[in-house]
Design a protein around this motif. Sequence first.
Motif, PDB file in Angstrom:
ATOM      1  N   ALA A  79     -83.326   7.673  -9.462  1.00 26.51           N
ATOM      2  CA  ALA A  79     -82.846   7.999  -8.052  1.00 26.51           C
ATOM      3  C   ALA A  79     -82.272   9.538  -7.816  1.00 26.51           C
ATOM      4  O   ALA A  79     -82.392   9.361  -6.343  1.00 26.51           O
ATOM      5  CB  ALA A  79     -81.308   6.571  -8.267  1.00 26.51           C
ATOM      6  N   VAL A  80     -81.609  10.120  -8.802  1.00 26.15           N
ATOM      7  CA  VAL A  80     -81.784  11.932  -8.357  1.00 26.15           C
ATOM      8  C   VAL A  80     -82.888  12.120  -8.695  1.00 26.15           C
ATOM      9  O   VAL A  80     -83.257  13.633  -9.075  1.00 26.15           O
ATOM     10  CB  VAL A  80     -80.937  12.082  -9.456  1.00 26.15           C
ATOM     11  CG1 VAL A  80     -79.875  10.985  -8.702  1.00 26.15           C
ATOM     12  CG2 VAL A  80     -81.515  12.379 -10.298  1.00 26.15           C
ATOM     13  N   ALA A  81     -84.501  12.065  -9.050  1.00 24.78           N
ATOM     14  CA  ALA A  81     -86.092  12.981  -9.344  1.00 24.78           C
ATOM     15  C   ALA A  81     -86.368  13.893  -8.235  1.00 24.78           C
ATOM     16  O   ALA A  81     -86.236  14.931  -8.417  1.00 24.78           O
ATOM     17  CB  ALA A  81     -86.595  11.557  -9.256  1.00 24.78           C
ATOM     18  N   GLY A  82     -86.167  13.144  -6.939  1.00 24.04           N
ATOM     19  CA  GLY A  82     -85.931  13.435  -5.595  1.00 24.04           C
ATOM     20  C   GLY A  82     -84.814  15.103  -5.186  1.00 24.04           C
ATOM     21  O   GLY A  82     -85.082  15.657  -4.386  1.00 24.04           O
ATOM     22  N   LEU A  83     -84.025  14.997  -5.779  1.00 26.83           N
ATOM     23  CA  LEU A  83     -82.727  15.725  -5.753  1.00 26.83           C
ATOM     24  C   LEU A  83     -83.057  16.865  -7.034  1.00 26.83           C
ATOM     25  O   LEU A  83     -83.163  17.111  -7.392  1.00 26.83           O
ATOM     26  CB  LEU A  83     -81.290  15.120  -6.502  1.00 26.83           C
ATOM     27  CG  LEU A  83     -80.905  14.278  -5.136  1.00 26.83           C
ATOM     28  CD1 LEU A  83     -80.009  13.554  -5.530  1.00 26.83           C
ATOM     29  CD2 LEU A  83     -81.140  14.284  -3.533  1.00 26.83           C
ATOM     30  N   PRO A  84     -82.781  18.280  -5.865  1.00 24.73           N
ATOM     31  CA  PRO A  84     -82.597  19.481  -6.664  1.00 24.73           C
ATOM     32  C   PRO A  84     -81.489  19.533  -7.659  1.00 24.73           C
ATOM     33  O   PRO A  84     -80.833  18.583  -7.559  1.00 24.73           O
ATOM     34  CB  PRO A  84     -82.037  20.010  -5.727  1.00 24.73           C
ATOM     35  CG  PRO A  84     -81.520  19.903  -4.359  1.00 24.73           C
ATOM     36  CD  PRO A  84     -82.508  18.719  -4.462  1.00 24.73           C
ATOM     37  N   PRO A  85     -81.391  20.039  -9.387  1.00 28.73           N
ATOM     38  CA  PRO A  85     -80.226  19.911 -10.302  1.00 28.73           C
ATOM     39  C   PRO A  85     -79.207  20.385  -9.307  1.00 28.73           C
ATOM     40  O   PRO A  85     -78.494  19.612  -9.921  1.00 28.73           O
ATOM     41  CB  PRO A  85     -80.929  20.623 -10.714  1.00 28.73           C
ATOM     42  CG  PRO A  85     -82.277  21.646 -10.819  1.00 28.73           C
ATOM     43  CD  PRO A  85     -82.168  20.865  -9.779  1.00 28.73           C
ATOM     44  N   THR A  86     -79.216  21.188  -7.922  1.00 28.33           N
ATOM     45  CA  THR A  86     -77.811  21.917  -7.971  1.00 28.33           C
ATOM     46  C   THR A  86     -76.993  20.294  -7.692  1.00 28.33           C
ATOM     47  O   THR A  86     -75.930  20.567  -7.103  1.00 28.33           O
ATOM     48  CB  THR A  86     -77.720  22.659  -7.208  1.00 28.33           C
ATOM     49  OG1 THR A  86     -78.455  22.853  -6.470  1.00 28.33           O
ATOM     50  CG2 THR A  86     -77.969  23.800  -7.717  1.00 28.33           C
ATOM     51  N   ALA A  87     -77.422  19.496  -6.487  1.00 28.50           N
ATOM     52  CA  ALA A  87     -76.895  18.745  -6.064  1.00 28.50           C
ATOM     53  C   ALA A  87     -77.156  17.218  -7.038  1.00 28.50           C
ATOM     54  O   ALA A  87     -75.800  16.406  -6.166  1.00 28.50           O
ATOM     55  CB  ALA A  87     -78.377  18.305  -4.589  1.00 28.50           C
ATOM     56  N   ARG A  88     -77.783  17.375  -8.049  1.00 27.31           N
ATOM     57  CA  ARG A  88     -77.214  15.646  -8.446  1.00 27.31           C
ATOM     58  C   ARG A  88     -75.300  15.677  -9.416  1.00 27.31           C
ATOM     59  O   ARG A  88     -75.651  14.210  -9.031  1.00 27.31           O
ATOM     60  CB  ARG A  88     -78.041  16.227 -10.060  1.00 27.31           C
ATOM     61  CG  ARG A  88     -79.303  15.943  -9.714  1.00 27.31           C
ATOM     62  CD  ARG A  88     -80.614  15.694 -10.988  1.00 27.31           C
ATOM     63  NE  ARG A  88     -81.884  15.935 -10.480  1.00 27.31           N
ATOM     64  CZ  ARG A  88     -83.361  15.682 -10.856  1.00 27.31           C
ATOM     65  NH1 ARG A  88     -82.501  16.687 -12.723  1.00 27.31           N
ATOM     66  NH2 ARG A  88     -84.037  15.992 -10.683  1.00 27.31           N
ATOM     67  N   PRO A  89     -74.759  16.770  -9.806  1.00 24.11           N
ATOM     68  CA  PRO A  89     -73.554  16.128  -9.977  1.00 24.11           C
ATOM     69  C   PRO A  89     -72.768  15.907  -8.243  1.00 24.11           C
ATOM     70  O   PRO A  89     -72.345  14.422  -8.947  1.00 24.11           O
ATOM     71  CB  PRO A  89     -72.742  17.010 -10.090  1.00 24.11           C
ATOM     72  CG  PRO A  89     -74.295  18.308 -10.706  1.00 24.11           C
ATOM     73  CD  PRO A  89     -75.117  18.049  -9.361  1.00 24.11           C
ATOM     74  N   ALA A  90     -72.749  15.882  -7.609  1.00 24.02           N
ATOM     75  CA  ALA A  90     -72.100  16.148  -6.339  1.00 24.02           C
ATOM     76  C   ALA A  90     -73.110  14.225  -5.433  1.00 24.02           C
ATOM     77  O   ALA A  90     -72.116  13.369  -5.382  1.00 24.02           O
ATOM     78  CB  ALA A  90     -72.625  16.744  -4.867  1.00 24.02           C
ATOM     79  N   ALA A  91     -74.390  14.036  -6.079  1.00 18.52           N
ATOM     80  CA  ALA A  91     -74.904  12.569  -5.690  1.00 18.52           C
ATOM     81  C   ALA A  91     -74.006  11.541  -6.356  1.00 18.52           C
ATOM     82  O   ALA A  91     -73.890  10.504  -5.826  1.00 18.52           O
ATOM     83  CB  ALA A  91     -76.114  13.228  -5.201  1.00 18.52           C
ATOM     84  N   LEU A  92     -73.873  12.142  -7.855  1.00 22.08           N
ATOM     85  CA  LEU A  92     -73.198  11.065  -8.968  1.00 22.08           C
ATOM     86  C   LEU A  92     -72.182  10.723  -8.888  1.00 22.08           C
ATOM     87  O   LEU A  92     -71.607   9.520  -8.712  1.00 22.08           O
ATOM     88  CB  LEU A  92     -73.986  11.369 -10.392  1.00 22.08           C
ATOM     89  CG  LEU A  92     -75.529  11.530 -10.341  1.00 22.08           C
ATOM     90  CD1 LEU A  92     -75.939  12.412 -11.800  1.00 22.08           C
ATOM     91  CD2 LEU A  92     -76.169  10.334 -10.354  1.00 22.08           C
ATOM     92  N   ALA A  93     -71.176  11.761  -8.291  1.00 20.73           N
ATOM     93  CA  ALA A  93     -70.856  11.463  -7.653  1.00 20.73           C
ATOM     94  C   ALA A  93     -69.927  10.002  -6.380  1.00 20.73           C
ATOM     95  O   ALA A  93     -69.271   9.626  -6.799  1.00 20.73           O
ATOM     96  CB  ALA A  93     -68.925  12.480  -7.722  1.00 20.73           C
TER      97      ALA A  93
END
Length: 464
Positions: free
Chosen positions: A261-275
């Motif tokens: 699910a987060v493969a296309g997101l930059p690493p900096t966006a992943r914490p906010a996306a998962l929250a």
Amino acid sequence: MAADLTPADFSVVPTLEGLPAAVLDWLLTHGERREFAPNETVVEPGMPAELMLVLLQGSLQFYVVRNGQPEPAFRLDTGQISGVLPYSRMQTIKARGVAVGPLVVYTLHRDLFPELEQVSPELVQRLVALMSDRARLEARGQERDDKLRALGKLSAGLAHELNNPAAAIVRAAEALNQHLRASPTLMRDLLQHCPDPAALDRLTALALAPTADGPPLSGLARADREDELLSWLDEQQVPDPYALVEGLLNAGLTATQLTEAVAGLPPTARPAALAWLEAKLASLRLVHDVQEAGGRISTLVHNVKTYSHMDRAADFAPLDVHAGLDSTVNMLGFALREKNIQLRRDYAPGLPLVRGQVSSLNQVWTNLLDNAISALPPGGEITLRTLLEGDFVRVFIIDNGPGIPPEILPRVLEPFFTTKPAGEGSGLGLDIALRTVETHGGKLEVSSEPGHTEFCVWLPAQSS
């Protein structure tokens, strides 16, 4: 001898009106006059029932003990008669009688009743009629009290049943309010990094996709899955992985699914996306909890309506015995669960309807089931069985409790009989059940031995 009394003193007693002077003289000769000071005790529970009491002056208040406290039961005034009467089977006094103000009483010992019958059969007939009226009033009072006690138990059980879903709705609403308030901030943090729309689609699809309902994880398997998710969240540089892991785990998500699910997101966006994802999943779960709790409340309201049949008149009508049994079981569900009692249903298929009053028959099922629950130890079993025999529907309520002692069994259907301590009810409700069944053209039978007590209700089947 009632030395200080004259026949004129009996004029205040309606039951003695019009009797010949010879009868009144006999009463004066063989009875006794007694005086009591205000608040003086006249009779106590447990005293032998030996005297007929005729109130010539003053009042007598009777009290019964309930839950360790004296409660007013009934009051007798000047001219009324109490105590033991001819042909009465009462052996002991059951209530405490206290004088209200100065009290003057005429008493006659029960040993003199046979002689009184020879002297005045008319007076004995009047006294027997008085006893019958008193028994009817007491029976009505018992029926009212038993119904109120049954209503109290059902109300208490219903309150417990409603409390759980209501509390769940309150908790879910509070948590949902917190999640909704936090949602704009989470969305802002996510969009700040301007993720690729396609990557955002994969994330939102995971948030909306229903999770598969599989068997619950064992404690060990869940701990392993939790450790795996915590490690993965650490790799994604989530500031507080413990705040997210339970929500993601409850949604049934794995590290593999989240990686995709987060493969296309930059690493900096992943914490906010998962929250954001965890908050979205938690909100959906809370909405589901509210729906489930609300459905439970609707079911309980339906059970109450079915049990009481608020939408039906009290006239006799065709009734489904199974529906009445089931609605009664639903109303007593808390009491069954409280003692971990197993309930078995052995219903005959295609059972015909009976003709009866819904509320009355449901009161019969309530009394029989409540007695069975009271008799059973924790973990006991109750069986509900129905069958058709000839022109009758037979309903069995069977428990595997200790049984009814043989010396008590013949008396359990008698009016006012009880095995309970003083103050814990006027009876077992079985006399009420018997009279109700008989008014429906049926009969009530009971048999008991250790490990098997069986009540059987016969009701005429309605012809098709």
